[in-house]
Motif scaffolding. Structure first.
Motif, PDB file in Angstrom:
ATOM      1  N   ASP A  19       0.701  -1.215  -0.154  1.00  7.83           N
ATOM      2  CA  ASP A  19      -0.145  -0.037   0.077  1.00  7.83           C
ATOM      3  C   ASP A  19       0.899   1.301   0.006  1.00  7.83           C
ATOM      4  O   ASP A  19       1.512   1.721   0.980  1.00  7.83           O
ATOM      5  N   LYS A  20       0.969   2.153  -1.331  1.00  8.82           N
ATOM      6  CA  LYS A  20       1.707   3.452  -1.346  1.00  8.82           C
ATOM      7  C   LYS A  20       1.292   4.303  -0.027  1.00  8.82           C
ATOM      8  O   LYS A  20       2.124   4.777   0.208  1.00  8.82           O
ATOM      9  N   SER A  21       0.240   4.144   0.169  1.00  7.20           N
ATOM     10  CA  SER A  21      -0.221   5.202   1.310  1.00  7.20           C
ATOM     11  C   SER A  21       0.508   5.040   2.615  1.00  7.20           C
ATOM     12  O   SER A  21       0.844   5.635   3.524  1.00  7.20           O
ATOM     13  N   ILE A  22       0.561   3.749   2.948  1.00  5.99           N
ATOM     14  CA  ILE A  22       1.367   3.406   4.110  1.00  5.99           C
ATOM     15  C   ILE A  22       2.884   3.616   4.035  1.00  5.99           C
ATOM     16  O   ILE A  22       3.349   3.970   5.221  1.00  5.99           O
ATOM     17  N   VAL A  23       3.235   3.519   2.883  1.00  4.47           N
ATOM     18  CA  VAL A  23       4.901   3.905   2.577  1.00  4.47           C
ATOM     19  C   VAL A  23       4.877   5.246   3.137  1.00  4.47           C
ATOM     20  O   VAL A  23       5.835   5.996   3.703  1.00  4.47           O
ATOM     21  N   GLU A  24       3.979   6.175   2.376  1.00  3.56           N
ATOM     22  CA  GLU A  24       3.877   7.668   2.492  1.00  3.56           C
ATOM     23  C   GLU A  24       3.861   7.983   4.057  1.00  3.56           C
ATOM     24  O   GLU A  24       4.397   8.806   4.410  1.00  3.56           O
ATOM     25  N   GLN A  25       2.948   7.178   4.744  1.00  2.35           N
ATOM     26  CA  GLN A  25       2.697   7.644   6.194  1.00  2.35           C
ATOM     27  C   GLN A  25       4.250   7.225   6.966  1.00  2.35           C
ATOM     28  O   GLN A  25       4.479   7.836   7.711  1.00  2.35           O
ATOM     29  N   ILE A  26       4.593   6.251   6.619  1.00  2.00           N
ATOM     30  CA  ILE A  26       5.866   5.919   7.382  1.00  2.00           C
ATOM     31  C   ILE A  26       6.868   6.960   6.997  1.00  2.00           C
ATOM     32  O   ILE A  26       7.620   7.251   8.084  1.00  2.00           O
ATOM     33  N   LEU A  27       6.845   7.277   5.914  1.00  2.00           N
ATOM     34  CA  LEU A  27       8.052   8.327   5.586  1.00  2.00           C
ATOM     35  C   LEU A  27       7.810   9.346   6.108  1.00  2.00           C
ATOM     36  O   LEU A  27       8.589  10.238   6.897  1.00  2.00           O
ATOM     37  N   LEU A  28       6.620  10.129   6.296  1.00  2.00           N
ATOM     38  CA  LEU A  28       6.136  11.160   6.996  1.00  2.00           C
ATOM     39  C   LEU A  28       6.365  11.031   8.647  1.00  2.00           C
ATOM     40  O   LEU A  28       6.787  11.673   9.402  1.00  2.00           O
ATOM     41  N   TYR A  29       6.027   9.786   9.120  1.00  2.00           N
ATOM     42  CA  TYR A  29       6.265   9.759  10.487  1.00  2.00           C
ATOM     43  C   TYR A  29       7.811   9.822  10.795  1.00  2.00           C
ATOM     44  O   TYR A  29       8.050  10.285  12.005  1.00  2.00           O
ATOM     45  N   LEU A  30       8.581   9.093  10.164  1.00  2.00           N
ATOM     46  CA  LEU A  30      10.071   8.944  10.413  1.00  2.00           C
ATOM     47  C   LEU A  30      10.937  10.093  10.173  1.00  2.00           C
ATOM     48  O   LEU A  30      11.586  10.745  11.046  1.00  2.00           O
ATOM     49  N   LYS A  31      10.280  11.061   9.145  1.00  2.00           N
ATOM     50  CA  LYS A  31      10.694  12.584   8.819  1.00  2.00           C
ATOM     51  C   LYS A  31      10.498  13.282  10.023  1.00  2.00           C
ATOM     52  O   LYS A  31      11.345  14.075  10.517  1.00  2.00           O
ATOM     53  N   THR A  91       9.953  11.943  13.471  1.00  2.00           N
ATOM     54  CA  THR A  91      10.635  11.627  14.572  1.00  2.00           C
ATOM     55  C   THR A  91      12.101  11.190  14.595  1.00  2.00           C
ATOM     56  O   THR A  91      12.859  10.965  15.681  1.00  2.00           O
ATOM     57  N   ASN A  92      12.608  10.781  13.514  1.00  2.04           N
ATOM     58  CA  ASN A  92      13.958  10.269  13.406  1.00  2.04           C
ATOM     59  C   ASN A  92      14.590  10.300  11.934  1.00  2.04           C
ATOM     60  O   ASN A  92      14.321   9.531  11.160  1.00  2.04           O
ATOM     61  N   GLU A  93      15.470  11.444  11.817  1.00  2.00           N
ATOM     62  CA  GLU A  93      16.004  11.824  10.410  1.00  2.00           C
ATOM     63  C   GLU A  93      16.873  10.669   9.797  1.00  2.00           C
ATOM     64  O   GLU A  93      16.723  10.388   8.722  1.00  2.00           O
ATOM     65  N   ARG A  94      17.804  10.240  10.756  1.00  2.00           N
ATOM     66  CA  ARG A  94      18.413   8.888  10.052  1.00  2.00           C
ATOM     67  C   ARG A  94      17.585   7.967   9.708  1.00  2.00           C
ATOM     68  O   ARG A  94      17.998   7.537   8.509  1.00  2.00           O
ATOM     69  N   ASP A  95      16.636   7.489  10.360  1.00  2.00           N
ATOM     70  CA  ASP A  95      15.995   6.426  10.268  1.00  2.00           C
ATOM     71  C   ASP A  95      14.900   6.738   8.820  1.00  2.00           C
ATOM     72  O   ASP A  95      14.716   5.955   8.083  1.00  2.00           O
ATOM     73  N   TYR A  96      14.442   7.896   8.679  1.00  2.00           N
ATOM     74  CA  TYR A  96      13.793   8.366   7.704  1.00  2.00           C
ATOM     75  C   TYR A  96      14.606   8.270   6.280  1.00  2.00           C
ATOM     76  O   TYR A  96      14.165   7.831   5.343  1.00  2.00           O
ATOM     77  N   ILE A  97      15.898   8.744   6.261  1.00  2.00           N
ATOM     78  CA  ILE A  97      16.673   8.804   5.253  1.00  2.00           C
ATOM     79  C   ILE A  97      17.019   7.336   4.879  1.00  2.00           C
ATOM     80  O   ILE A  97      17.022   6.992   3.795  1.00  2.00           O
ATOM     81  N   PHE A  98      17.174   6.397   5.908  1.00  2.00           N
ATOM     82  CA  PHE A  98      17.347   4.916   5.520  1.00  2.00           C
ATOM     83  C   PHE A  98      16.280   4.360   5.025  1.00  2.00           C
ATOM     84  O   PHE A  98      16.316   3.544   3.936  1.00  2.00           O
TER      85      PHE A  98
END
Length: 196
Positions: free
Chosen positions: A9-21, A23-30
């Motif tokens: 689900d692309k919307s889940i991928v987008e939500q995870i990216l936003l959440y990590l962005k 909360t945690n920059e390193r994990d977001y970039i990873f």
């Protein structure tokens, strides 16, 4: 061995990216590099700042794989996706070229080393923690690469030959199995079966 799946689900991928962005920059970039590049987690963890600074592509030679199948160790290039490029540039500002892109914040227990890349176990734990938060199951370190391939295929099935080449697979069946598409097809066929 547990089978891991792509995030379908692309919307889940987008939500995870936003959440990590947020909360945690390193994990977001990873996570962002993983779902936008198709690199293996082991290859992501080896990246140094110099590998991405002022680059359009990540260039690497796959590590030698211990198996009966002899994979060709040819140099491969993966584009740094425009969706993550600016955030990546900001992330590495002020970092030395020799620093690992995804450095651990902790001192290694045995060696005392500082600045080493996070381990695969740490990457796995991070992915599982965020996956649980968003209700995603059967996630693992290969899920990032599988997500990348799954969506490339779903957006345009003619990408199958490209995916075979990028994954180093010898045949389409292997690629379809790897992406979880064979299971999707079986599920759809069974759902469509009716005796009434």
């Amino acid at each position: 061995m547990n089978v891991v799946q792509p995030i379908r689900d692309k919307s889940i991928v987008e939500q995870i990216l936003l959440y990590l962005k947020l909360t945690n920059e390193r994990d977001y970039i990873f996570f962002g590099m993983g779902v936008h590049s198709g690199l293996r987690v082991s290859d992501l963890l080896k990246l140094r700042v110099r590998d991405v600074r002022d680059q359009l592509h990540v260039v690497y030679v796959p590590e030698k794989i211990k198996s009966r199948l002899k994979k060709r160790r040819k140099q491969k290039m993966f584009i740094i996706h425009p969706d993550i490029a600016e955030d990546l540039r900001r992330f590495i500002e002020g970092m030395d070229d020799d620093e690992y892109l995804f450095a651990s914040r902790q001192r290694k227990t045995i060696t005392g080393a500082v600045g080493e890349p996070i381990s695969r176990v740490t990457a796995y734990r991070m992915l599982n923690k965020v996956a649980r938060r968003f209700g995603v199951q059967q996630i693992g370190t290969h899920s990032l690469r599988k997500t990348w391939g799954y969506h490339l295929y779903m957006d345009d099935p003619t990408n199958l030959a490209l995916l075979m080449k990028m994954f180093g697979h010898e045949d389409m069946t292997t690629t379809l199995l790897y992406l979880g598409l064979t299971q999707d097809a079986m599920d759809a066929a069974i759902r469509g079966l009716s005796y009434t």
